[in-house]
Design an enzyme around this catalytic site. Structure first.
Site, short mmCIF file in Angstrom:
data_model
loop_
_atom_site.label_atom_id
_atom_site.label_comp_id
_atom_site.label_asym_id
_atom_site.label_seq_id
_atom_site.Cartn_x
_atom_site.Cartn_y
_atom_site.Cartn_z
N GLU A 41 0.83 -1.20 0.00
CA GLU A 41 0.00 0.00 0.00
C GLU A 41 0.86 1.26 0.00
O GLU A 41 2.03 1.23 0.41
CB GLU A 41 -0.93 0.02 1.23
CG GLU A 41 -1.88 -1.15 1.30
CD GLU A 41 -2.71 -1.13 2.57
OE1 GLU A 41 -2.51 -0.19 3.38
OE2 GLU A 41 -3.55 -2.02 2.76
N HIS A 69 1.41 -5.02 4.38
CA HIS A 69 0.77 -5.79 5.43
C HIS A 69 0.99 -7.27 5.09
O HIS A 69 0.45 -7.76 4.10
CB HIS A 69 -0.73 -5.49 5.50
CG HIS A 69 -1.04 -4.10 5.93
ND1 HIS A 69 -1.18 -3.74 7.26
CD2 HIS A 69 -1.25 -2.96 5.22
CE1 HIS A 69 -1.46 -2.46 7.35
NE2 HIS A 69 -1.50 -1.95 6.12
N TYR A 126 -10.71 -5.22 6.36
CA TYR A 126 -9.75 -4.12 6.36
C TYR A 126 -8.95 -4.02 5.07
O TYR A 126 -8.76 -2.92 4.53
CB TYR A 126 -8.79 -4.27 7.54
CG TYR A 126 -7.77 -3.17 7.64
CD1 TYR A 126 -6.44 -3.38 7.26
CD2 TYR A 126 -8.13 -1.90 8.10
CE1 TYR A 126 -5.51 -2.37 7.34
CE2 TYR A 126 -7.20 -0.88 8.18
CZ TYR A 126 -5.89 -1.12 7.80
OH TYR A 126 -4.97 -0.12 7.87
N GLY A 148 -47.59 9.44 -24.19
CA GLY A 148 -48.89 10.09 -24.12
C GLY A 148 -48.77 11.55 -23.76
O GLY A 148 -47.70 12.03 -23.35
N PRO A 149 -49.85 12.30 -23.89
CA PRO A 149 -49.82 13.73 -23.54
C PRO A 149 -49.73 13.93 -22.04
O PRO A 149 -49.67 12.98 -21.26
CB PRO A 149 -51.16 14.24 -24.10
CG PRO A 149 -52.04 13.03 -24.14
CD PRO A 149 -51.14 11.87 -24.43
N ALA A 150 -49.73 15.18 -21.64
CA ALA A 150 -49.59 15.50 -20.22
C ALA A 150 -50.82 15.06 -19.44
O ALA A 150 -51.92 14.93 -19.98
CB ALA A 150 -49.37 17.01 -20.06
N THR A 151 -50.60 14.81 -18.14
CA THR A 151 -51.67 14.47 -17.19
C THR A 151 -52.37 13.17 -17.56
O THR A 151 -53.58 13.02 -17.38
CB THR A 151 -52.71 15.62 -17.09
OG1 THR A 151 -52.04 16.87 -17.17
CG2 THR A 151 -53.43 15.57 -15.75
N GLY A 171 -50.72 10.18 -16.54
CA GLY A 171 -50.24 9.25 -15.53
C GLY A 171 -48.94 8.57 -15.85
O GLY A 171 -48.45 7.76 -15.06
N THR A 211 -45.77 9.87 -16.04
CA THR A 211 -44.75 10.28 -15.07
C THR A 211 -45.12 9.81 -13.67
O THR A 211 -44.23 9.49 -12.87
CB THR A 211 -44.58 11.80 -15.10
OG1 THR A 211 -44.25 12.22 -16.43
CG2 THR A 211 -43.48 12.24 -14.16
#
Length: 621
Positions: A83, A92, A156, A334-337, A339, A341
């Site tokens: 290391e 180690h 470790y 599809g268009p807005a509103t 469902g 999203t």
């Protein structure tokens, strides 16, 4: 489980300062050695200091040779890791305790130390402080030689990454592939933490039967492992989610300073375990069966748009489990509103890790999509710069993408959900739109068309509704067709009635009775109506319907432009009994073609335009 002694050996990096008076041959030997990584390694060779590595490799090789001699155990297990520390390079060295008791360890290590000075450093002892030391049970005088078990390696040593990690050697079978492979190291660490968490879960003591949240106990390690396991099961990656899930548990861990320090580490370890050992269905599919799914908002949206909820649910479940192969994407269009999203947002927030495509940044659009369970592409467009990478990601292929201020990273097969009201299969390149990638993109998607607008009080889809919907889908799986457009309807045919249920048909009233065949009018043969026929009907003797083209060809102004005659026998053959009448016209002026040819045609449309007589115009004012 075997025990190991740990010896820390510091490696000189400044030869003039750490090894004063060292010979030139030693310097040349260190400088000439060039290292190469094995083919299965994913480490960066540029982050490895090769000169100190040459010395470290010689030190560990000679140390292990002498250890086998003094322990008389040629097959003793070992794990060595080189290391880069803040001040010095060091190793180690873990060696199995077999054959060497703790009381004589110091004597043997002194002998090995002198051998290393004589053989490697040519009799010159490094000026590094305490460059060869065994790990003690406590700092200062009076501490015994510390013996660690095998868990010390994944707890470790394996979590170390570059540039701190330089190299590693071992003869332990389970760690051979992880020495120089960072991905395998992460997997083994996550596997170890999961195993420990499950073991602690099985050995719970004094657990509150009314709550599955962890509580503070006397043993710190048991409490920590229990906490990590609970965070993984619940998919908790932040303190905010912890408070929302169980406020009492979060407050109990903030009550004491020592437990408060474990919160960040536990969340970090839980996140690593989830990203390496869990998939999206582990958090999307609920545990309890659902009796009534009709009130589920996802169910309502799909049913409102004409889809069979059971068939659509099987599409979503197969998409999450990645059972459709190349078709790795769900596209909610599809268009807005409507469902789309609402559904995508709820699914993305149900899993612990989800990534969003930043399509506005064409240089790093997939910067947030590495090591995620679900990828969400929200209201974007497909551009020519990202289409090739997008096809690989949408198809569930492994692909490396550029990241901002980082090296490129690999995106593993991850389910993708796309929401848009534009055509995601059309590739936009500047001011042009192409469709050459349309079919490959369609082969990677399931398209749901959501066209029905939702009421303003419809509400948001919750995480529990997502889990219930996927659980219901798991309990009602149907066969899914691999096609771009998800079929609508899904209505089942009613079973045919039995003979006893079939009644005699009612007698039709005379007022609505259909006329008999004898009363119907005789059909008209339009083939007799048209003297000239279009190319589609030229060989037909029977025409049941009129033809607009044939109507146009049989008007008075219809003249064969090629031969200058009506009812041209060559272009529109008719029966031999019908004569062909040639229409001849006299022109005062000729068109420029016949003027050059010096020939007066029998009929020419161009000559007709030159010799227009306004007295014959029906629109004359």
């Amino acid at each position: 489980m075997p025990g190991f002694y740990e010896i820390v050996i510091k490696v000189p990096s400044d030869l003039d300062g750490h090894l004063p008076g060292i010979s030139d041959s030693f310097v040349n030997w260190v400088a000439e050695k060039e290292w190469e990584l094995p083919p299965d390694s994913d480490m960066d060779l540029n982050l490895i200091e090769q000169a100190p590595l040459t010395v470290a490799e010689k030190l560990q090789r000679d140390f292990l040779t002498e250890w086998r001699r003094v322990s008389k155990a040629p097959e003793a297990l070992f794990f060595v890791q080189f290391e880069k520390g803040e001040s010095y390079f060091h190793m180690h060295v873990l060696v199995e305790t077999t054959g060497v008791k703790s009381m004589v360890l110091g004597r043997f290590l002194s002998q090995i130390r002198e051998k290393l000075i004589q053989r490697i450093y040519r009799g010159i002892e490094p000026t590094l402080p305490n460059w060869f030391a065994v790990t003690k049970t406590r700092n200062g005088a009076g501490g015994g030689n510390k013996v660690v078990d095998e868990c010390y390696i994944p707890n470790y040593l394996l979590p170390k990454t570059q540039p701190e990690l330089q190299w590693a050697w071992t003869n332990m079978e389970q760690y051979l592939s992880a020495c120089l492979n960072l991905t395998e190291r992460k997997r083994l660490v996550a596997q170890h933490l999961t195993h420990v968490s499950q073991t602690q879960e099985q050995n719970k003591e004094n657990q509150n039967p009314n709550s599955d949240a962890p509580v503070i106990r006397s043993k710190t390690s048991a409490r920590y492992m229990e906490l990590v396991g609970w965070l993984v099961d619940k998919g908790i990656t932040s303190e905010k989610q912890w408070i929302q899930e169980d406020q009492a548990s979060y407050i109990s861990f903030n009550a004491a300073s020592n437990s408060r320090s474990q919160i960040k580490a536990a969340l970090d370890n839980a996140g690593k375990i989830m990203s390496l050992t869990k998939t999206a269905p582990d958090y999307l599919v609920g545990q309890q069966p659902v009796e009534d799914i009709s009130s589920n908002r996802i169910y309502k949206i799909l049913e409102l748009n004409g889809y069979d909820p059971q068939y659509a649910a099987s599409v979503f479940l197969g998409w999450a489990t990645k059972k459709f192969g190349k078709r790795n994407t769900i596209w909610l269009f599809g268009p807005a509103t409507t469902g789309k999203t609402n559904i995508a947002e709820a699914i993305a927030h149900t899993v612990p890790f989800y990534g969003c495509v930043n399509w506005t940044n064409e240089n790093f659009p997939f910067n947030d999509c590495v090591d995620k369970m679900v990828i969400w592409w929200e209201e974007g467009k497909m551009t020519a710069k990202v289409v090739e990478s997008a096809k690989a990601i949408l198809g569930g292929s492994k692909v490396r993408v550029d990241q901002k201020c980082k090296s490129s990273a690999q995106i593993d097969p991850t389910p993708v959900i796309v929401t848009s009201n534009t055509n995601m299969c059309a590739v936009i390149d500047g001011n042009s739109t192409t469709f050459e990638h349309q079919q490959p993109l369609q082969d990677r998607m399931f398209k749901f068309e959501l066209t029905r607008r939702l009421d303003h009080d419809f509400g948001k889809v919750t995480k529990q509704e997502v889990k219930d919907f996927f659980r219901w889908a798991k309990d009602h799986v149907v066969e899914v067709e691999h096609e771009f457009y998800v079929k609508k309807g899904g209505a089942k045919k009613r079973p045919a009635p039995s003979d006893a249920d079939i009644s005699e048909p009612k007698r039709v009233r005379e007022s609505v009775a259909q006329p008999s065949t004898s009363d119907a009018e005789a059909s008209i043969n339009y083939a007799d109506r048209y003297q000239n026929k279009c190319s589609r009907h030229v060989g037909m003797n029977l025409m049941l319907f009129p033809c607009r083209q044939c109507e146009r060809m049989n008007q008075n102004s219809n003249i064969c432009f090629t031969h200058g005659q009506k009812d041209c026998l060559e272009c529109f053959p008719v029966s031999e009994s019908q004569p062909v009448s040639v229409v001849k016209k006299a022109y005062q002026k000729l068109c420029y073609i016949h003027h050059i040819m010096g020939k007066v045609p029998d009929a020419c449309t161009a000559c007709d335009l030159v010799n227009v007589d306004l007295d014959d115009c029906i629109f004359e004012q």
